[in-house]
Design an enzyme around this catalytic site. Structure first.
Site, PDB file in Angstrom:
ATOM      1  N   TRP A 102      48.013  27.630  36.644  1.00 12.14           N
ATOM      2  CA  TRP A 102      46.558  27.740  36.502  1.00 12.14           C
ATOM      3  C   TRP A 102      45.894  26.376  36.365  1.00 12.14           C
ATOM      4  CZ3 TRP A 102      44.554  31.518  38.703  1.00 12.14           C
ATOM      5  CH2 TRP A 102      45.120  32.801  38.655  1.00 12.14           C
ATOM      6  N   ASP A 177      40.811  26.409  29.276  1.00 11.75           N
ATOM      7  CA  ASP A 177      40.926  27.735  29.888  1.00 11.75           C
ATOM      8  C   ASP A 177      41.769  28.582  28.946  1.00 11.75           C
ATOM      9  OD1 ASP A 177      41.501  30.015  31.315  1.00 11.75           O
ATOM     10  OD2 ASP A 177      42.210  28.986  33.120  1.00 11.75           O
ATOM     11  N   LYS A 201      42.087  39.773  30.593  1.00 13.75           N
ATOM     12  CA  LYS A 201      43.411  39.653  29.993  1.00 13.75           C
ATOM     13  C   LYS A 201      43.366  40.188  28.562  1.00 13.75           C
ATOM     14  CE  LYS A 201      44.375  37.324  33.779  1.00 13.75           C
ATOM     15  NZ  LYS A 201      44.292  35.900  33.931  1.00 13.75           N
TER      16      LYS A 201
END
Ligand SMILES: *Cc1c(COP(=O)(O)O)cnc(C)c1O
Length: 365
Positions: A102, A177, A201
Protein backbone atom coordinates in the site's frame (compact mmCIF):
# COMPACT_ATOMS: atom_id res chain seq x y z
CA UNK A 1 -30.40 -17.56 8.56
CA UNK A 2 -26.87 -18.54 9.37
CA UNK A 3 -23.83 -16.30 9.40
CA UNK A 4 -20.26 -17.40 8.77
CA UNK A 5 -17.01 -16.26 10.37
CA UNK A 6 -15.86 -13.81 7.72
CA UNK A 7 -12.10 -13.14 7.63
CA UNK A 8 -12.25 -10.82 4.60
CA UNK A 9 -9.62 -8.07 4.44
CA UNK A 10 -12.22 -5.65 3.13
CA UNK A 11 -15.00 -4.94 2.68
CA UNK A 12 -15.09 -6.78 5.96
CA UNK A 13 -17.45 -8.15 8.59
CA UNK A 14 -19.53 -5.66 10.56
CA UNK A 15 -20.82 -6.09 14.12
CA UNK A 16 -24.02 -8.11 13.99
CA UNK A 17 -25.71 -5.67 16.38
CA UNK A 18 -25.11 -2.87 13.90
CA UNK A 19 -26.56 -4.83 11.00
CA UNK A 20 -29.64 -5.71 13.02
CA UNK A 21 -30.21 -2.10 14.00
CA UNK A 22 -29.76 -0.95 10.40
CA UNK A 23 -32.24 -3.61 9.27
CA UNK A 24 -34.80 -2.44 11.81
CA UNK A 25 -34.39 1.16 10.74
CA UNK A 26 -34.27 0.45 7.00
CA UNK A 27 -37.83 1.50 6.15
CA UNK A 28 -38.46 4.10 8.84
CA UNK A 29 -35.63 5.83 10.66
CA UNK A 30 -36.76 7.10 14.08
CA UNK A 31 -40.28 7.94 12.86
CA UNK A 32 -39.10 9.95 9.85
CA UNK A 33 -41.33 7.81 7.62
CA UNK A 34 -38.36 7.07 5.38
CA UNK A 35 -35.06 5.22 5.47
CA UNK A 36 -31.67 6.93 5.76
CA UNK A 37 -30.83 6.24 2.09
CA UNK A 38 -33.85 8.27 1.04
CA UNK A 39 -33.12 11.37 3.10
CA UNK A 40 -31.82 14.71 1.90
CA UNK A 41 -28.27 15.13 3.13
CA UNK A 42 -29.18 18.68 4.16
CA UNK A 43 -32.33 17.75 6.08
CA UNK A 44 -32.33 17.89 9.87
CA UNK A 45 -32.57 14.10 10.26
CA UNK A 46 -29.48 13.30 8.24
CA UNK A 47 -27.60 16.32 9.61
CA UNK A 48 -28.15 14.91 13.10
CA UNK A 49 -26.84 11.50 11.98
CA UNK A 50 -23.68 13.02 10.45
CA UNK A 51 -23.05 15.29 13.43
CA UNK A 52 -23.38 12.41 15.89
CA UNK A 53 -21.05 10.22 13.80
CA UNK A 54 -18.43 12.95 13.74
CA UNK A 55 -18.76 13.70 17.45
CA UNK A 56 -18.52 10.01 18.36
CA UNK A 57 -15.42 9.51 16.21
CA UNK A 58 -13.87 12.61 17.77
CA UNK A 59 -14.57 11.20 21.24
CA UNK A 60 -13.34 7.67 20.43
CA UNK A 61 -9.98 8.88 19.11
CA UNK A 62 -9.74 11.93 21.41
CA UNK A 63 -9.29 14.12 18.33
CA UNK A 64 -8.07 17.57 19.43
CA UNK A 65 -10.17 20.63 18.55
CA UNK A 66 -7.46 21.81 16.14
CA UNK A 67 -8.20 18.89 13.80
CA UNK A 68 -11.06 18.65 11.31
CA UNK A 69 -12.82 15.38 10.57
CA UNK A 70 -13.79 15.05 6.91
CA UNK A 71 -16.12 12.48 5.37
CA UNK A 72 -14.92 12.05 1.80
CA UNK A 73 -15.13 9.60 -1.10
CA UNK A 74 -12.66 7.87 -3.39
CA UNK A 75 -11.08 5.56 -0.84
CA UNK A 76 -7.47 5.46 0.25
CA UNK A 77 -6.33 5.04 -3.34
CA UNK A 78 -7.83 8.40 -4.32
CA UNK A 79 -6.16 9.91 -1.24
CA UNK A 80 -2.81 8.86 -2.69
CA UNK A 81 -3.35 11.68 -5.23
CA UNK A 82 -5.47 13.96 -3.05
CA UNK A 83 -2.76 14.14 -0.37
CA UNK A 84 0.09 15.54 -2.48
CA UNK A 85 -2.38 17.86 -4.26
CA UNK A 86 -3.41 19.25 -0.87
CA UNK A 87 -0.24 19.18 1.16
CA UNK A 88 2.67 19.87 -1.16
CA UNK A 89 2.09 23.64 -0.99
CA UNK A 90 5.21 25.59 -1.93
CA UNK A 91 7.52 22.66 -1.20
CA UNK A 92 9.08 20.42 -3.84
CA UNK A 93 9.37 17.07 -2.13
CA UNK A 94 7.37 14.67 0.02
CA UNK A 95 9.01 11.82 1.94
CA UNK A 96 7.61 8.28 1.89
CA UNK A 97 8.31 5.34 4.19
CA UNK A 98 7.63 2.19 2.20
CA UNK A 99 6.69 -0.89 4.20
CA UNK A 100 4.56 -2.89 1.77
CA UNK A 101 2.16 -2.88 -1.16
CA UNK A 102 0.00 0.00 0.00
CA UNK A 103 2.73 2.52 0.78
CA UNK A 104 4.47 1.46 -2.43
CA UNK A 105 1.34 2.32 -4.40
CA UNK A 106 1.06 5.61 -2.52
CA UNK A 107 4.54 6.80 -3.39
CA UNK A 108 4.10 5.84 -7.04
CA UNK A 109 0.90 7.85 -7.33
CA UNK A 110 2.44 10.84 -5.53
CA UNK A 111 5.12 11.11 -8.23
CA UNK A 112 2.48 12.49 -10.58
CA UNK A 113 2.18 15.57 -8.36
CA UNK A 114 5.34 15.89 -6.27
CA UNK A 115 8.97 15.03 -5.99
CA UNK A 116 9.21 11.87 -3.91
CA UNK A 117 12.02 10.86 -1.59
CA UNK A 118 11.95 7.33 -0.21
CA UNK A 119 12.97 8.06 3.38
CA UNK A 120 13.09 4.37 4.29
CA UNK A 121 11.98 1.05 2.88
CA UNK A 122 11.83 -2.50 4.12
CA UNK A 123 11.71 -3.88 0.59
CA UNK A 124 15.09 -5.64 0.89
CA UNK A 125 13.66 -7.83 3.65
CA UNK A 126 10.53 -8.62 1.63
CA UNK A 127 8.42 -6.07 3.52
CA UNK A 128 8.34 -8.04 6.74
CA UNK A 129 9.29 -5.24 9.13
CA UNK A 130 9.12 -1.49 9.77
CA UNK A 131 12.37 0.52 9.51
CA UNK A 132 13.29 2.11 12.84
CA UNK A 133 12.77 5.88 12.85
CA UNK A 134 16.46 6.55 13.53
CA UNK A 135 17.16 5.07 10.07
CA UNK A 136 14.70 7.30 8.21
CA UNK A 137 16.53 9.62 5.80
CA UNK A 138 14.23 12.61 5.65
CA UNK A 139 14.87 15.28 3.04
CA UNK A 140 15.75 18.82 4.11
CA UNK A 141 12.33 20.37 3.80
CA UNK A 142 9.67 17.79 2.93
CA UNK A 143 6.01 18.80 2.76
CA UNK A 144 5.17 15.72 4.83
CA UNK A 145 6.29 12.19 5.67
CA UNK A 146 3.90 9.51 4.44
CA UNK A 147 3.45 6.27 6.36
CA UNK A 148 1.09 3.31 6.12
CA UNK A 149 0.84 2.24 9.74
CA UNK A 150 -0.80 -1.10 8.96
CA UNK A 151 0.04 -2.87 5.72
CA UNK A 152 -3.09 -4.90 5.10
CA UNK A 153 -1.57 -7.20 2.49
CA UNK A 154 1.76 -7.98 4.14
CA UNK A 155 0.37 -8.01 7.68
CA UNK A 156 2.94 -5.50 8.97
CA UNK A 157 1.95 -2.98 11.62
CA UNK A 158 4.00 -0.17 13.13
CA UNK A 159 4.96 -1.15 16.68
CA UNK A 160 5.52 2.56 17.43
CA UNK A 161 3.83 5.83 16.56
CA UNK A 162 5.76 7.76 13.90
CA UNK A 163 6.42 10.72 16.21
CA UNK A 164 9.02 12.81 14.38
CA UNK A 165 9.86 14.74 17.54
CA UNK A 166 11.88 11.66 18.49
CA UNK A 167 14.26 12.33 15.59
CA UNK A 168 14.22 16.10 16.00
CA UNK A 169 11.87 16.74 13.05
CA UNK A 170 8.63 17.61 14.81
CA UNK A 171 7.99 20.39 12.27
CA UNK A 172 7.30 17.90 9.46
CA UNK A 173 3.67 16.69 9.34
CA UNK A 174 3.19 12.93 9.45
CA UNK A 175 0.57 11.48 7.13
CA UNK A 176 -0.73 8.03 8.02
CA UNK A 177 -2.83 5.60 6.01
CA UNK A 178 -4.69 3.84 8.82
CA UNK A 179 -7.33 2.21 6.59
CA UNK A 180 -6.98 -1.21 8.12
CA UNK A 181 -6.30 -0.48 11.79
CA UNK A 182 -7.95 2.83 12.64
CA UNK A 183 -9.88 2.45 15.94
CA UNK A 184 -8.16 -0.86 16.71
CA UNK A 185 -5.65 0.68 19.11
CA UNK A 186 -5.13 3.86 21.05
CA UNK A 187 -3.27 6.54 19.10
CA UNK A 188 -2.16 10.09 19.86
CA UNK A 189 -3.75 12.08 17.05
CA UNK A 190 -1.63 15.12 17.91
CA UNK A 191 1.44 13.32 16.53
CA UNK A 192 -0.02 13.39 13.01
CA UNK A 193 -0.77 16.04 10.40
CA UNK A 194 -3.24 13.82 8.57
CA UNK A 195 -4.78 10.45 9.35
CA UNK A 196 -6.89 8.86 6.64
CA UNK A 197 -8.50 5.60 5.69
CA UNK A 198 -11.23 3.92 3.74
CA UNK A 199 -14.08 2.81 5.99
CA UNK A 200 -14.56 -0.69 4.62
CA UNK A 201 -11.94 -2.45 6.76
CA UNK A 202 -12.48 -1.50 10.36
CA UNK A 203 -15.38 0.96 10.31
CA UNK A 204 -18.25 0.42 7.91
CA UNK A 205 -19.28 0.13 4.28
CA UNK A 206 -17.12 0.97 1.27
CA UNK A 207 -17.64 4.40 -0.23
CA UNK A 208 -16.66 6.48 2.79
CA UNK A 209 -13.15 7.82 3.36
CA UNK A 210 -12.31 9.37 6.70
CA UNK A 211 -9.71 12.12 6.94
CA UNK A 212 -8.58 13.70 10.19
CA UNK A 213 -6.53 16.73 9.24
CA UNK A 214 -4.74 19.36 11.30
CA UNK A 215 -6.29 22.75 10.60
CA UNK A 216 -3.06 24.52 9.69
CA UNK A 217 -2.65 22.12 6.74
CA UNK A 218 -5.85 23.33 5.09
CA UNK A 219 -5.70 25.86 2.28
CA UNK A 220 -2.55 24.67 0.49
CA UNK A 221 -4.20 22.81 -2.38
CA UNK A 222 -2.79 23.07 -5.88
CA UNK A 223 -4.97 25.02 -8.33
CA UNK A 224 -5.53 21.79 -10.28
CA UNK A 225 -6.97 19.99 -7.25
CA UNK A 226 -10.66 19.20 -7.83
CA UNK A 227 -12.80 21.30 -5.45
CA UNK A 228 -14.51 18.18 -4.10
CA UNK A 229 -11.07 16.92 -3.03
CA UNK A 230 -9.75 20.18 -1.59
CA UNK A 231 -9.62 19.58 2.17
CA UNK A 232 -10.36 23.25 2.91
CA UNK A 233 -13.43 23.30 0.67
CA UNK A 234 -14.68 20.05 2.18
CA UNK A 235 -13.99 21.25 5.74
CA UNK A 236 -15.73 24.59 5.22
CA UNK A 237 -18.78 22.80 3.83
CA UNK A 238 -18.94 20.43 6.80
CA UNK A 239 -18.23 17.48 4.46
CA UNK A 240 -21.27 18.45 2.39
CA UNK A 241 -19.66 20.28 -0.51
CA UNK A 242 -20.94 17.45 -2.65
CA UNK A 243 -23.47 14.83 -1.61
CA UNK A 244 -21.63 12.67 0.91
CA UNK A 245 -22.04 8.87 1.07
CA UNK A 246 -24.98 9.22 3.43
CA UNK A 247 -25.76 5.58 4.11
CA UNK A 248 -22.10 4.72 4.69
CA UNK A 249 -21.85 7.61 7.17
CA UNK A 250 -24.95 6.33 8.97
CA UNK A 251 -23.54 2.80 9.29
CA UNK A 252 -20.17 4.17 10.40
CA UNK A 253 -22.04 6.15 13.05
CA UNK A 254 -23.74 2.98 14.29
CA UNK A 255 -20.32 1.30 14.47
CA UNK A 256 -18.97 4.24 16.52
CA UNK A 257 -21.88 3.86 18.96
CA UNK A 258 -21.22 0.12 19.13
CA UNK A 259 -17.54 0.83 19.88
CA UNK A 260 -18.53 3.13 22.71
CA UNK A 261 -20.76 0.40 24.14
CA UNK A 262 -17.79 -2.00 23.96
CA UNK A 263 -15.82 0.37 26.18
CA UNK A 264 -14.08 2.45 23.53
CA UNK A 265 -10.78 2.08 21.73
CA UNK A 266 -8.66 1.05 24.73
CA UNK A 267 -11.06 -1.82 25.48
CA UNK A 268 -11.03 -2.86 21.80
CA UNK A 269 -7.24 -2.75 21.81
CA UNK A 270 -7.11 -5.17 24.75
CA UNK A 271 -9.43 -7.55 22.88
CA UNK A 272 -7.44 -7.20 19.69
CA UNK A 273 -4.23 -8.06 21.56
CA UNK A 274 -5.86 -11.19 22.97
CA UNK A 275 -7.24 -12.22 19.56
CA UNK A 276 -3.90 -11.72 17.80
CA UNK A 277 -2.00 -13.54 20.53
CA UNK A 278 -4.31 -16.55 20.30
CA UNK A 279 -3.69 -16.87 16.57
CA UNK A 280 0.04 -16.05 16.45
CA UNK A 281 0.87 -18.26 19.43
CA UNK A 282 -0.85 -21.16 17.75
CA UNK A 283 0.84 -20.46 14.39
CA UNK A 284 4.30 -20.26 15.95
CA UNK A 285 3.92 -23.43 17.99
CA UNK A 286 2.15 -25.51 15.35
CA UNK A 287 5.09 -26.69 13.25
CA UNK A 288 2.51 -26.95 10.47
CA UNK A 289 1.83 -23.27 9.68
CA UNK A 290 4.04 -20.20 9.71
CA UNK A 291 3.91 -16.41 9.68
CA UNK A 292 6.99 -14.72 8.18
CA UNK A 293 6.67 -11.20 9.60
CA UNK A 294 9.16 -9.85 12.14
CA UNK A 295 7.40 -10.70 15.44
CA UNK A 296 7.80 -7.09 16.61
CA UNK A 297 5.89 -5.79 13.57
CA UNK A 298 3.11 -8.33 13.22
CA UNK A 299 -0.28 -6.84 12.52
CA UNK A 300 -3.05 -7.41 15.04
CA UNK A 301 -5.60 -6.95 12.25
CA UNK A 302 -4.28 -8.87 9.24
CA UNK A 303 -2.54 -12.18 9.82
CA UNK A 304 -0.99 -13.74 6.73
CA UNK A 305 0.14 -17.33 7.17
CA UNK A 306 1.38 -20.23 5.12
CA UNK A 307 0.94 -23.96 5.31
CA UNK A 308 4.41 -25.48 5.29
CA UNK A 309 3.10 -27.95 2.72
CA UNK A 310 1.49 -25.62 0.21
CA UNK A 311 0.06 -28.52 -1.78
CA UNK A 312 -2.59 -28.66 0.96
CA UNK A 313 -3.80 -25.07 0.34
CA UNK A 314 -6.95 -25.98 -1.58
CA UNK A 315 -7.91 -28.67 0.93
CA UNK A 316 -7.38 -26.17 3.75
CA UNK A 317 -9.62 -23.56 2.14
CA UNK A 318 -12.43 -25.92 1.18
CA UNK A 319 -12.42 -27.54 4.64
CA UNK A 320 -12.52 -24.08 6.20
CA UNK A 321 -15.51 -23.11 4.09
CA UNK A 322 -17.32 -26.28 5.16
CA UNK A 323 -16.62 -25.28 8.77
CA UNK A 324 -18.14 -21.81 8.19
CA UNK A 325 -14.80 -19.97 7.99
CA UNK A 326 -14.56 -17.89 4.81
CA UNK A 327 -12.33 -15.43 2.93
CA UNK A 328 -9.09 -16.96 4.20
CA UNK A 329 -7.22 -17.02 0.89
CA UNK A 330 -4.13 -14.81 0.98
CA UNK A 331 -3.68 -11.79 -1.29
CA UNK A 332 -2.50 -12.91 -4.73
CA UNK A 333 0.78 -10.99 -4.36
CA UNK A 334 1.67 -12.87 -1.16
CA UNK A 335 -0.03 -16.24 -1.55
CA UNK A 336 -0.87 -18.56 1.30
CA UNK A 337 -3.63 -17.54 3.69
CA UNK A 338 -4.69 -14.38 5.46
CA UNK A 339 -7.06 -13.98 8.37
CA UNK A 340 -8.29 -10.43 8.89
CA UNK A 341 -9.51 -10.06 12.44
CA UNK A 342 -10.80 -6.51 12.71
CA UNK A 343 -12.73 -5.04 15.64
CA UNK A 344 -15.96 -6.70 14.52
CA UNK A 345 -14.44 -10.20 14.73
CA UNK A 346 -15.04 -11.55 18.22
CA UNK A 347 -12.50 -13.83 19.91
CA UNK A 348 -14.94 -16.71 19.38
CA UNK A 349 -14.33 -16.38 15.62
CA UNK A 350 -10.56 -16.52 16.10
CA UNK A 351 -10.96 -19.51 18.41
CA UNK A 352 -13.08 -21.26 15.77
CA UNK A 353 -10.32 -20.66 13.23
CA UNK A 354 -7.61 -21.99 15.55
CA UNK A 355 -9.73 -25.07 16.32
CA UNK A 356 -10.15 -25.74 12.62
CA UNK A 357 -6.42 -25.23 11.99
CA UNK A 358 -5.55 -27.68 14.77
CA UNK A 359 -7.92 -30.31 13.42
CA UNK A 360 -6.60 -29.83 9.88
CA UNK A 361 -2.99 -30.12 11.05
CA UNK A 362 -3.82 -33.28 13.03
CA UNK A 363 -5.43 -34.81 9.94
CA UNK A 364 -2.60 -33.93 7.56
CA UNK A 365 0.48 -33.64 9.78
C1 LIG B 1 -7.66 -1.32 1.45
C2 LIG B 1 -6.54 -0.36 1.58
C3 LIG B 1 -6.33 0.66 0.64
C4 LIG B 1 -7.18 0.82 -0.58
O1 LIG B 1 -8.40 1.37 -0.26
P1 LIG B 1 -9.49 1.73 -1.36
O2 LIG B 1 -10.67 2.08 -0.53
O3 LIG B 1 -9.70 0.54 -2.23
O4 LIG B 1 -9.01 2.89 -2.13
C5 LIG B 1 -5.27 1.51 0.85
N1 LIG B 1 -4.47 1.40 1.93
C6 LIG B 1 -4.66 0.45 2.84
C7 LIG B 1 -3.74 0.36 4.03
C8 LIG B 1 -5.69 -0.47 2.70
O5 LIG B 1 -5.87 -1.43 3.62
Amino acid sequence: MSRVWNFSAGPAALPEEVLRQAAEEMLDWHGAGMGVMEMSHRGKEFMSIAEAAEADLRELLAVPASYRILFMQGGAIAENAIIPMNLLGDRKVADYVVTGSWSQKSQKEARRYAGVNIAATSEAGGFTSVPAMRDWQLSDDPAYVFTCTNETIGGVEYPFEPDLAQIGRAEVPVVADMSSHILSRVIDVSKYGLIFGGAQKNIGPAGLTICIVREDLLGRAMPLCPSAFDYKTVAEAGSMYNTPPTYAIYIAGLVFQWLKRQGGVAAMEARNIAKARLLYDYLDGSGFYENRVDPACRSRMNVPFFLKDESLNDAFLSGAKDAGLVQLKGHKSVGGMRASIYNAMPIEGVAALVDYMKAFAARHG
